[in-house]
Design a protein around this motif. Sequence first.
Motif, PDB file in Angstrom:
ATOM      1  N   GLN A   1       0.820  -1.200   0.000  1.00 20.53           N
ATOM      2  CA  GLN A   1       0.000   0.000   0.000  1.00 20.53           C
ATOM      3  C   GLN A   1       0.856   1.254   0.000  1.00 20.53           C
ATOM      4  O   GLN A   1       0.373   2.340   0.212  1.00 20.53           O
ATOM      5  N   GLU A   2       2.140   1.082  -0.202  1.00 19.28           N
ATOM      6  CA  GLU A   2       3.046   2.208  -0.122  1.00 19.28           C
ATOM      7  C   GLU A   2       2.931   3.086  -1.361  1.00 19.28           C
ATOM      8  O   GLU A   2       2.589   2.623  -2.440  1.00 19.28           O
ATOM      9  N   VAL A   3       3.229   4.356  -1.205  1.00 19.01           N
ATOM     10  CA  VAL A   3       3.139   5.313  -2.308  1.00 19.01           C
ATOM     11  C   VAL A   3       4.192   4.971  -3.345  1.00 19.01           C
ATOM     12  O   VAL A   3       5.344   4.803  -3.017  1.00 19.01           O
TER      13      VAL A   3
ATOM     14  N   HIS B   1      -6.637   9.757  -1.594  1.00 19.66           N
ATOM     15  CA  HIS B   1      -7.253   8.711  -0.786  1.00 19.66           C
ATOM     16  C   HIS B   1      -7.504   7.479  -1.605  1.00 19.66           C
ATOM     17  O   HIS B   1      -8.476   6.788  -1.399  1.00 19.66           O
ATOM     18  N   GLY B   2      -6.618   7.198  -2.563  1.00 20.38           N
ATOM     19  CA  GLY B   2      -6.795   6.024  -3.407  1.00 20.38           C
ATOM     20  C   GLY B   2      -6.549   4.734  -2.663  1.00 20.38           C
ATOM     21  O   GLY B   2      -7.143   3.714  -2.958  1.00 20.38           O
ATOM     22  N   HIS B   3      -5.628   4.738  -1.669  1.00 19.77           N
ATOM     23  CA  HIS B   3      -5.338   3.539  -0.886  1.00 19.77           C
ATOM     24  C   HIS B   3      -5.983   3.658   0.465  1.00 19.77           C
ATOM     25  O   HIS B   3      -5.896   4.693   1.129  1.00 19.77           O
ATOM     26  N   HIS B   4      -6.571   2.584   0.931  1.00 19.72           N
ATOM     27  CA  HIS B   4      -7.282   2.588   2.202  1.00 19.72           C
ATOM     28  C   HIS B   4      -6.345   2.131   3.301  1.00 19.72           C
ATOM     29  O   HIS B   4      -5.714   1.106   3.199  1.00 19.72           O
ATOM     30  N   SER B   5      -6.225   2.913   4.350  1.00 18.11           N
ATOM     31  CA  SER B   5      -5.415   2.573   5.511  1.00 18.11           C
ATOM     32  C   SER B   5      -6.137   3.017   6.751  1.00 18.11           C
ATOM     33  O   SER B   5      -7.191   3.666   6.685  1.00 18.11           O
ATOM     34  N   GLU B   6      -5.567   2.702   7.904  1.00 20.59           N
ATOM     35  CA  GLU B   6      -6.200   3.096   9.141  1.00 20.59           C
ATOM     36  C   GLU B   6      -6.181   4.600   9.305  1.00 20.59           C
ATOM     37  O   GLU B   6      -7.061   5.183   9.929  1.00 20.59           O
ATOM     38  N   PHE B   7      -5.144   5.237   8.750  1.00 24.77           N
ATOM     39  CA  PHE B   7      -5.122   6.693   8.772  1.00 24.77           C
ATOM     40  C   PHE B   7      -6.295   7.241   7.984  1.00 24.77           C
ATOM     41  O   PHE B   7      -6.950   8.203   8.387  1.00 24.77           O
TER      42      PHE B   7
ATOM     43  N   GLU C   1       0.271   7.112 -10.721  1.00 21.13           N
ATOM     44  CA  GLU C   1      -0.684   7.108  -9.619  1.00 21.13           C
ATOM     45  C   GLU C   1      -0.526   8.373  -8.798  1.00 21.13           C
ATOM     46  O   GLU C   1       0.579   8.800  -8.469  1.00 21.13           O
ATOM     47  N   GLY C   2      -1.641   9.031  -8.465  1.00 20.17           N
ATOM     48  CA  GLY C   2      -1.636  10.239  -7.668  1.00 20.17           C
ATOM     49  C   GLY C   2      -1.609  11.500  -8.489  1.00 20.17           C
ATOM     50  O   GLY C   2      -1.680  12.603  -7.931  1.00 20.17           O
ATOM     51  N   THR C   3      -1.448  11.380  -9.832  1.00 17.82           N
ATOM     52  CA  THR C   3      -1.436  12.553 -10.689  1.00 17.82           C
ATOM     53  C   THR C   3      -2.822  12.792 -11.262  1.00 17.82           C
ATOM     54  O   THR C   3      -3.705  11.926 -11.238  1.00 17.82           O
TER      55      THR C   3
ATOM     56  N   GLN D   1     -13.581  20.751 -10.941  1.00 15.97           N
ATOM     57  CA  GLN D   1     -14.868  21.170 -10.405  1.00 15.97           C
ATOM     58  C   GLN D   1     -15.700  19.987  -9.938  1.00 15.97           C
ATOM     59  O   GLN D   1     -16.554  20.129  -9.049  1.00 15.97           O
ATOM     60  N   ASN D   2     -15.438  18.800 -10.514  1.00 12.55           N
ATOM     61  CA  ASN D   2     -16.187  17.622 -10.096  1.00 12.55           C
ATOM     62  C   ASN D   2     -15.626  16.989  -8.831  1.00 12.55           C
ATOM     63  O   ASN D   2     -16.083  15.937  -8.413  1.00 12.55           O
ATOM     64  N   GLY D   3     -14.580  17.612  -8.224  1.00 13.82           N
ATOM     65  CA  GLY D   3     -14.023  17.111  -6.982  1.00 13.82           C
ATOM     66  C   GLY D   3     -12.822  16.206  -7.155  1.00 13.82           C
ATOM     67  O   GLY D   3     -12.204  15.807  -6.162  1.00 13.82           O
ATOM     68  N   GLU D   4     -12.461  15.844  -8.369  1.00 19.67           N
ATOM     69  CA  GLU D   4     -11.317  14.967  -8.593  1.00 19.67           C
ATOM     70  C   GLU D   4     -10.031  15.733  -8.319  1.00 19.67           C
ATOM     71  O   GLU D   4      -9.834  16.852  -8.817  1.00 19.67           O
ATOM     72  N   GLU D   5      -9.159  15.147  -7.493  1.00 20.50           N
ATOM     73  CA  GLU D   5      -7.920  15.801  -7.061  1.00 20.50           C
ATOM     74  C   GLU D   5      -6.711  14.993  -7.528  1.00 20.50           C
ATOM     75  O   GLU D   5      -6.812  13.810  -7.820  1.00 20.50           O
TER      76      GLU D   5
END
Length: 551
Positions: free
Chosen positions: A454-456, A463-469, A496-498, A524-528
């Motif tokens: 799950q590492e970057v 928030h593509g990867h789910h963790s306890e954080f 990933e992340g771009t 505008q649609n919220g995609e980051e």
Amino acid sequence: MSWGTELWDQFDSLDKHTQWGIDFLERYAKFVKERIEIEQNYAKQLRNLVKKYCPKRSSKDEEPRFTSCIAFFNILNELNDYAGQREVVAEEMAHRVYGELMRYAHDLKTERKMHLQEGRKAQQYLDMCWKQMDNSKKKFERECREAEKAQQSYERLDNDTNATKADVEKAKQQLNLRTHMADENKNEYAAQLQNFNGEQHKHFYVVIPQIYKQLQEMDERRTIKLSECYRGFADSERKVIPIISKCLEGMILAAKSVDERRDSQMVVDSFKSGFEPPGDFPFEDYSQHIYRTISDGTISASKQEIGKVDAKTTVGKAKGKLWLFGKKPKGPALEDFSHLPPEQRRKKLQQRIDELNRELQKESDQKDALNKMKDVYEKNPQMGDPGSLQPKLAETMNNIDRLRMEIHKNEAWLSEVEGKTGGRGDRRHSSDINHLVTQGRESPEGSYTDDANQEVRGPPQQHGHHSEFDDEFEDDDPLPAIGHCKAIYPFDGHNEGTLAMKEGEVLYIIEEDKGDGWTRARRQNGEEGYVPTSYIDVTLEKNSKGAVTYI
């Protein structure tokens, strides 16, 4: 001293001697040939030995670093040069000694054959003169006996009173004829004798000395040639002595370069984990169950739970510490080197960052060169089309962005090792007590996860990867916009992340560039996601609070 005067009657002996001289010359040539083969085989075996013990490196990690290893490999290199000098000796002997000997032996055989043929011809001519003289002598002797018989017959008839005058006259004529023939044969014999004596004198005092002199000169030249070859044989070895001495000096210098302290420090650098030694094991009191009473069941239950937690904590700590002195857990090599101890991980990450920075510098230099070329083409269209450079320029920009992403990612991992590893106790803990050991990881933004998968792996993630954080903060409000931007160039956003964007597209900025070349934006649609700072035209609001980061 001359063979012609001293050995005038030793033709056969000189024939054998000159043949022995040529045989000796060829024998020495055979010796040189075998020596050449020994040198060639020696050099070949030395090269094979060097090749056998030279390291077969497939990667930089396998390069020898210890001074003793480097010294040994330097000795192997010097030994390889030494083998080359043995080959030089063999080549010099083959060209200067063996080849010259074989050519000279062939010439000697031809010259000797010619001189011996001349001697045999002179001997044959002298024998022929002797035979002619001997024949004339025998004929003269025969005629003299016939003349004596004719004289005796004439004297007998002349004294015989019964002999007729005609018989006496006939005997007298026969005597005169035989006497005349004896005189002629005498003259012939004298002439032949004189001729033979002259030829014999010429043969033994002129012809044979001349031939023997030539044979003597030929044999002396053979001796001189052998002397030259002996000297050349030694010179072939002496010429390479300075270089061989340098090879040996190099081996001595390699031996002196061995540094045991440096090798010991390399062992420390290679295997140092960076972990602290494990602490003392706590005392676990199992006797508390003996004094437990029925009335304090609740309290006992509470103590039992505490004891279980302590035991679990103790076991968890023990499991996390014991592997430092035993076998490390085996697993696949990860991109962030998290499978390595902290110190080794830090070194590997630093090496990768240095390599990426060098590649980035090359790409930046190439981009500058392309921009300069583009400016030249724009000012002088006849030199080229500026548009033809656009694909290459775009490819270079993509490479720069990719390298910056990689550098950002590795620097985040490096900061985790250098600065954040020691402060993990201040971070949020997960519900599992085993997160206290060094199994957790940290993303570039500070998120905490214990799963290596799950590492970057790219730019800072959302928030593509789910963790306890993420579980704890998944209900947080989105970050406020601190400005807006307009895309100058299109960006595909495959990593990933771009965030992909089109040329001219307007996005909200929610986090500024922190010097790594990436800006966090939102549609505008919220995609980051993150976009290259060099691809956008940024406009920040005056009253914005700046970027928001996790701590």
